[in-house]
Design an enzyme around this catalytic site. Structure first.
Site, short mmCIF file in Angstrom:
data_model
loop_
_atom_site.label_atom_id
_atom_site.label_comp_id
_atom_site.label_asym_id
_atom_site.label_seq_id
_atom_site.Cartn_x
_atom_site.Cartn_y
_atom_site.Cartn_z
N SER A 146 42.77 45.14 -47.00
CA SER A 146 43.32 44.29 -48.05
C SER A 146 44.77 43.94 -47.74
CB SER A 146 43.21 45.02 -49.40
OG SER A 146 43.50 44.15 -50.46
N ASN A 147 45.41 43.25 -48.65
CA ASN A 147 46.82 42.88 -48.51
C ASN A 147 47.60 43.43 -49.68
OD1 ASN A 147 46.71 41.31 -46.18
ND2 ASN A 147 46.13 39.49 -47.30
N GLU A 148 48.88 43.62 -49.46
CA GLU A 148 49.78 44.04 -50.53
C GLU A 148 49.88 42.91 -51.57
OE1 GLU A 148 51.52 47.06 -50.12
OE2 GLU A 148 52.25 46.73 -52.16
N VAL A 176 45.18 36.54 -49.78
CA VAL A 176 43.82 36.49 -49.23
C VAL A 176 43.79 37.21 -47.88
CG1 VAL A 176 41.90 34.98 -48.59
CG2 VAL A 176 43.57 34.20 -50.29
#
Ligand code: C5P
Length: 217
Positions: free
Chosen positions: A25-27, A92
């Site tokens: 995932s991303n921060e 995203v």
């Protein structure tokens, strides 16, 4: 005269599952997306809010919760037709797993290779298919902030890009640059709520300009 517009706001992180318990995932706290939606609602606009998992969602919006980038893409394509203005503040994930492992990967002692493939660029799709809509995105950069953001403005066919550095992670205050093809405006150390108001007002202004140009053509 006030015109009620429809905003499509993308927010929060997407998750790409490796196995049933692990993901890439991303921060992202989702605070900027939340502030954008709240301001648009306060101004009397309609908001379709497509979001990855976050702590807090805005009230009075059409909420569409998603997990993966592919889900966000599918929902965005579906809602794009209804929107006048699209703003993507979503983090995203650029890649997803080429193959999802049905069972938890064992700690076998050997390292595991993960094969990734590209996810679609959602805001780029919106930019390329915008006709008379306004499409805005964000650029979080750790180097060459303005140059990289300008490149993204062009390559994604956006009307506006908001560039910010890493200091904005999870914080309430940040510094951003609002970049259009012919101008750059710095907003220094202000709350995400304040910045959200500026972004919404700017996108409405661009929308009205496009409309009046079309009417006078
Ligand atoms: O290319 P980069 O990820 O830095 O671009 C950031 C902008 O593009 C943000 O507005 C983000 O929401 C959007 N984006 C997207 N789909 C992706 C990656 C980024 O819509 N796969």
């Amino acid at each position: 005269m006030f015109k009620k517009l429809t905003f499509l706001i993308l927010s929060g992180p997407t998750k790409e599952y490796i196995d049933p318990v692990r993901y890439i995932s991303n921060e992202s706290s989702g605070k900027m997306g939340l502030a954008l939606a709240e301001y648009a609602v306060k101004k009397g606009h309609r908001v379709i809010f497509i979001s990855g998992e976050v702590k807090k969602y805005p009230a009075q919006v059409k909420l569409v919760k998603v997990t993966t980038a592919l889900e966000m893409f599918k929902e965005s394509k579906f809602s794009l037709q209804k929107a006048d203005i699209v703003i993507s503040a979503a983090a995203v994930a650029d890649y997803r797993l080429a193959k999802f492992q049905k069972h938890k990967i064992k700690k076998s002692g050997n390292s595991t290779l993960l094969w990734l493939k590209n996810n679609p660029d959602i805001v780029k799709y919106c930019g390329k298919n915008k006709s008379n809509k306004v499409v805005a995105g964000f650029a979080l950069e750790t180097q060459n902030l303005l140059a990289n953001a300008k490149l993204k403005l062009q390559s994604k066919n956006l009307d506006l890009i908001v560039a910010n550095g890493r200091d904005s992670f999870g914080s309430d205050k940040t510094t951003v640059y609002m970049i259009k093809s012919d101008s750059i405006v710095e907003i220094k150390n202000r709350s995400k709520k304040f910045i959200a108001g500026k972004i919404i007002n700017e996108t409405v202004k661009i929308f009205e300009n496009i409309k009046s140009l079309k009417n006078n053509a």
